[in-house]
Design an enzyme around this catalytic site. Sequence first.
Site, short mmCIF file in Angstrom:
data_model
loop_
_atom_site.label_atom_id
_atom_site.label_comp_id
_atom_site.label_asym_id
_atom_site.label_seq_id
_atom_site.Cartn_x
_atom_site.Cartn_y
_atom_site.Cartn_z
NE ARG A 96 -3.34 2.53 2.66
CZ ARG A 96 -3.30 3.38 3.68
NH1 ARG A 96 -2.58 3.10 4.76
NH2 ARG A 96 -4.00 4.49 3.65
CG HIS A 141 -1.33 8.99 3.29
ND1 HIS A 141 -1.48 7.63 3.47
CD2 HIS A 141 -1.04 9.50 4.51
CE1 HIS A 141 -1.26 7.33 4.75
NE2 HIS A 141 -0.98 8.45 5.40
CD GLU A 186 -5.17 7.63 9.61
OE1 GLU A 186 -4.74 8.70 10.09
OE2 GLU A 186 -4.71 6.52 9.91
CG ASN A 325 -5.74 3.37 8.37
OD1 ASN A 325 -5.85 2.41 7.61
ND2 ASN A 325 -5.28 4.55 7.96
CE1 TYR A 327 -0.50 2.57 13.36
CE2 TYR A 327 -2.39 3.82 12.56
CZ TYR A 327 -1.14 3.25 12.35
OH TYR A 327 -0.55 3.35 11.13
CD GLU A 397 -2.05 4.07 8.04
OE1 GLU A 397 -1.84 4.50 9.20
OE2 GLU A 397 -2.17 4.79 7.05
#
Length: 496
Positions: A96, A141, A186, A325, A327, A397
């Site tokens: 990616r 991005h 995002e 994504n 985290y 992600e």
Amino acid sequence: MNLISAVVLSVLVNLGSGAQNLTFPPWFLFGVSSAAFQVEGGWNASDKGESIWDRLLHTHPDVIVDGTNGDVACDSYHLWRRDIEMCEELGVNVYRFSISWPRLLPSGFPNYISEDGKNYYNNLIDGLLEKGIQPLVTMYHWDLPQSLQDLGGWANPLIVDWFADYARVLYTLFSDRVKYWLTLNEPMVICDAGYGLMGAPFLDDTNIGLYLCNKHVLMVHAKAYRIYDEEFRHLHHGMVSLSNVALWFEPETPADTEATKLMMQFYEGRYAHAIYSKLGGWPPELEKLLTENGKREGYPYPRLPPFTPEEIEYVKGTYDFYALNHYTSKQVRKVDPDKAGSWPYYGSKEIGADMVNGPAWERALSATWFAIYPEGIYKQLLWMKNNYGVNNIMITENGLPSFEPTLYDLKRANHIRNILEQVHRAMTEGVHVLGYTVWSMMDNFEWTSGHKLKYGLYAVNFTDVHRTRTARESARFYASVTRTRTIPLHETMDFE
Ligand SMILES: *[C@@H]1O[C@H](CO)[C@@H](O)[C@H](O)[C@H]1NC(C)=O
Ligand SMILES: *[C@@H]1O[C@H](CO)[C@@H](O)[C@H](O)[C@H]1NC(C)=O
Ligand SMILES: *[C@@H]1O[C@H](CO)[C@@H](O)[C@H](O)[C@H]1NC(C)=O
């Protein structure tokens, strides 16, 4: 293989044998991630246009912890062959990466396409495909052409057309070979950070600009999706989505349950409800709360710009899969709005709630604000399936930050293993997960954290003109996962 990894692997083999390892199906896509501005460098190479991140870092180096910038970054503009080689070493199915809008369209508009920009991405795409690696391309991005920022950027509704023109160029040039597309990375960061003094364009406008941006990112995504759907899908049969970042939230005590639901809507629903829910539009409870907050401050308009019924239908359902994504996780604690802290972004003040780490949650090595709670991703996946009825999810992600440059990053390897275990668990419970890409393939320019914060499976030497990349233990571990398509048992991995 060095001595240490030989020892680690023999431990894995010995303890792992006899018991059941967790296996991923043959179609599951293992991958790694990067982003143009964070790795490419070549900020003024050939005829490339200036991006909002170039402008910010050249005029306000003070906003970056170590004063570094993206002028050279990992120099992937020149070292893309080595990047492909690393993908091969890692044995991944997908890479990616993102395309720099001002590199391809220096003016921001399709009046002129950069020959060098086009060649760069063609080389990368063809080089990956030659090795059997699928490109997964993010169109945006965060590196908006400065020329478009000067015209109002994400607060100007015309961005919907500007982006549509850019997307059509990308599909025309590359969609014969690129089957996986992400329109935006995002949107929460595009708007909440960009208009909240945390990233380019570094504006302080969390009452109006931020929420105009909120509506426009959704319209932009929908239009780019519909262009593919109408003009390119029948030719190339690919898939289009957008990557949303989601923190998993849980209430600290039962009294915090309502605040937690609002927090989920603020962080996730604001960028997902319009696309994935049956109802479409803004999440109703959040829209009501934000309208009341705006009214209390004397604004004549609702914070979230209303959608017309036609717009609601236009945005709804514009996805071929959900790109997540993820985290970390937070616990939510209801507090007086005036006393609420503001990390991360503005949800806490709007809702009147703080976000804290669960007391039992482990912390990342050195970056201790980061709670390690692998179960969060399992709960998040189930939440998306149950809330939106989406059952085709790609994790675009996930990774572990550290301020330590060490090559012996067993904590990162361990974390990837534990996350994959939770992904596997969700899959056995009926969530269809298409694949998983690690953030990040290598250390890079980590936005306002500069070169201090490291996520890489590969370390990059930023003082070396050759930007030498060196595999960490986590890279060796991930390569063993992609080759065997299994993760070893937990007891065999818990090193630290
Ligand atoms: C489990 O994984 C380890 C390490 O990859 C491997 O050596 C072992 O043979 C596997 N065990 C089984 C039962 O597949
Ligand atoms: C490109 O930027 C570098 C600084 O990163 C500067 O030294 C160089 O002169 C610039 N090149 C051109 C052609 O403007
Ligand atoms: C990084 O590169 C510089 C310049 O080549 C070299 O002196 C230094 O030892 C390298 N650092 C590491 C950690 O390899």
